[in-house]
Write an enzyme that holds these catalytic residues in place. Structure first.
Site, short mmCIF file in Angstrom:
data_model
loop_
_atom_site.label_atom_id
_atom_site.label_comp_id
_atom_site.label_asym_id
_atom_site.label_seq_id
_atom_site.Cartn_x
_atom_site.Cartn_y
_atom_site.Cartn_z
N ASP A 162 19.09 44.68 61.98
CA ASP A 162 19.36 45.94 62.53
C ASP A 162 18.46 46.51 63.23
OD1 ASP A 162 22.24 46.06 61.57
OD2 ASP A 162 21.81 47.39 59.84
N ASP A 180 16.30 57.01 52.56
CA ASP A 180 15.49 56.53 53.54
C ASP A 180 15.49 57.43 54.69
OD1 ASP A 180 15.18 54.34 52.02
OD2 ASP A 180 16.17 52.80 53.30
N ARG A 203 26.06 48.62 66.11
CA ARG A 203 24.90 48.90 66.41
C ARG A 203 24.52 49.32 67.87
NH1 ARG A 203 24.63 50.65 61.60
NH2 ARG A 203 23.49 49.47 60.00
N SER A 243 23.05 47.60 48.24
CA SER A 243 22.73 48.33 49.94
C SER A 243 24.00 48.17 50.43
CB SER A 243 21.44 47.55 50.22
OG SER A 243 21.35 47.98 51.66
#
Length: 406
Positions: free
Chosen positions: A123, A14, A94, A178
């Protein structure tokens, strides 16, 4: 002179595809930033990959100790667990990543930050709330939400896009889980997990450990020490927090500790199913609670439980850089002053079994707790206590009976 954008770069397909996309659609100079929160060999070969994909520069920032000391430990001290199961592995990382992205954007004079989070996940919220709180002037680019210009919908599309831009890297279109990994945990989503009716294929899925069935038939005793709610040693070896987590990951993985299968409520309103491996974190949280049971009084424990749930919600929702998180953390830290002592337990086939706890600040009194009468407790005192404690119940029952007889 071209404007600069800082790309939160993992090296995966990605974010690799995003590099030429940013250059093509916005004519940005792309500066990649990979934040190391303990994801291990996932960082291998990133510099060459970023440059081949068109980035002008790559930062690889080691945030492992910052992540452990300033994000993990406050959540451990709070016993922050989302929906009774999720130990916040991705959620805690994060804000640490967002903070460093902002710092690099300032250093480079960038006008924007780009991330590769999808428009369905949590996220995007965590990254963007952190950036907005720390640098409200910076533009945020989220390609997966820009469906008018981001037209790629699959791994095959991204691989073809990269090929068209001269980027031939060893990405495959095969279906796989994932995953998000850092020192604290690894998460798994996708494949059979997308249907809650399916049992996880643990033989294919697990990375950090084994199932309890495959764990050793012999248990293993572990001893940990804490000072003011912070872990300081494992089995007599003094270590910094990050090394303690590494050690506990190895021990927990070996004994099938910390595997969680959960259907959770995302911030964006949907339910999602995932499997989390948090072997060391599960041990650390349990050991800390084991010590708190001995040290904290009942009233503080009661309020702290509420604050732990609130902390979990705050972190899950990406609201780390808020006055509320600071206030809740300040309360939690005030409760940790006497959370010092030694915890012993046995790991056995997915279980953490208590084997003794000691603290110089223990509130446990053997003479009070035993069935023999001690100097501090007169059994007759319970008569008056129960009379007053139960008075509202008794008055209500009398009044209800009186009303029924009218």
């Amino acid at each position: 002179m071209k404007e600069k954008v800082i790309l939160a770069y993992s090296g995966g397909l990605d974010t690799t595809a995003i590099i030429p996309w940013l250059k093509e659609h916005f004519d940005y100079e792309v500066i990649c930033c990979c934040i190391d929160c303990g994801q291990g060999n996932e960082l291998d070969g990133l510099e060459e990959r970023a440059k081949l994909s068109g980035a002008s520069k790559l930062y690889i920032e080691d945030l492992v100790d910052d992540f452990c000391d300033n994000y993990i430990i406050p959540c451990v001290q709070a016993n922050a667990v989302y929906e009774n199961k999720y130990l916040l592995g991705t959620s805690m990382a994060r804000p640490a990543i967002a903070k460093r992205l902002v710092e690099i954007a300032r250093k480079e004079g960038a006008s924007a930050i780009c991330h590769g989070a999808t428009g369905k996940g949590n996220d995007q919220i965590r990254f963007e709330l952190g950036i907005k709180a720390l640098a409200p002037d910076l533009k945020i680019i989220a390609p997966w939400r820009m469906t008018d210009v981001w037209t790629m919908q699959s791994r095959e599309d991204e691989i073809e896009y990269c090929r068209q831009h001269g980027i031939n890297l060893p990405f495959s279109a095969d279906n796989s889980y994932s995953r998000d990994r850092n020192l604290w945990h690894i998460s798994h989503e996708g494949l059979e997990l997308e249907d809650p009716a399916n049992e996880p294929n643990y033989d294919h899925l697990l990375v950090l450990g084994v199932t309890p069935e495959k764990a050793p038939d012999e248990g293993e005793y572990i001893t940990m020490t804490f000072e003011k709610g912070i872990p300081t040693s494992v089995n007599g070896q003094k270590m910094k927090v990050s090394d303690i987590i590494r050690t506990l990951n190895q021990l927990g993985g070996k004994h099938g500790i910390g595997i969680v299968d959960i259907v959770e409520n995302r911030v964006v309103g949907m339910k999602s199913r995932g499997v989390y491996e948090t072997p060391g974190g599960t041990i650390l949280m349990e050991a800390h609670q084991q010590l708190e049971e001995l040290v904290l009084d009942r009233a503080t424990m009661e309020v702290k439980k509420d604050m732990g749930n609130k902390m979990a919600q705050i972190v899950y929702e990406g609201k780390w850089f808020t006055p509320l998180r600071e206030a809740v953390q300040a309360f939690v830290e005030s409760t940790q002053q006497y959370v010092t002592g030694e915890v012993r337990f046995k790991l056995y086939k997915g279980n953490i079994i208590k084997a003794g706890t000691t603290s110089p600040y223990s509130l446990y009194s053997e003479s009070l707790a035993s069935f023999t009468t001690g100097d501090l407790y007169d059994h007759h005192d319970a008569d008056g206590f129960i009379t007053l404690f139960g008075l509202p119940l008794k008055v209500r029952a009398l009044k209800m009976a009186e009303a029924d007889n009218r």
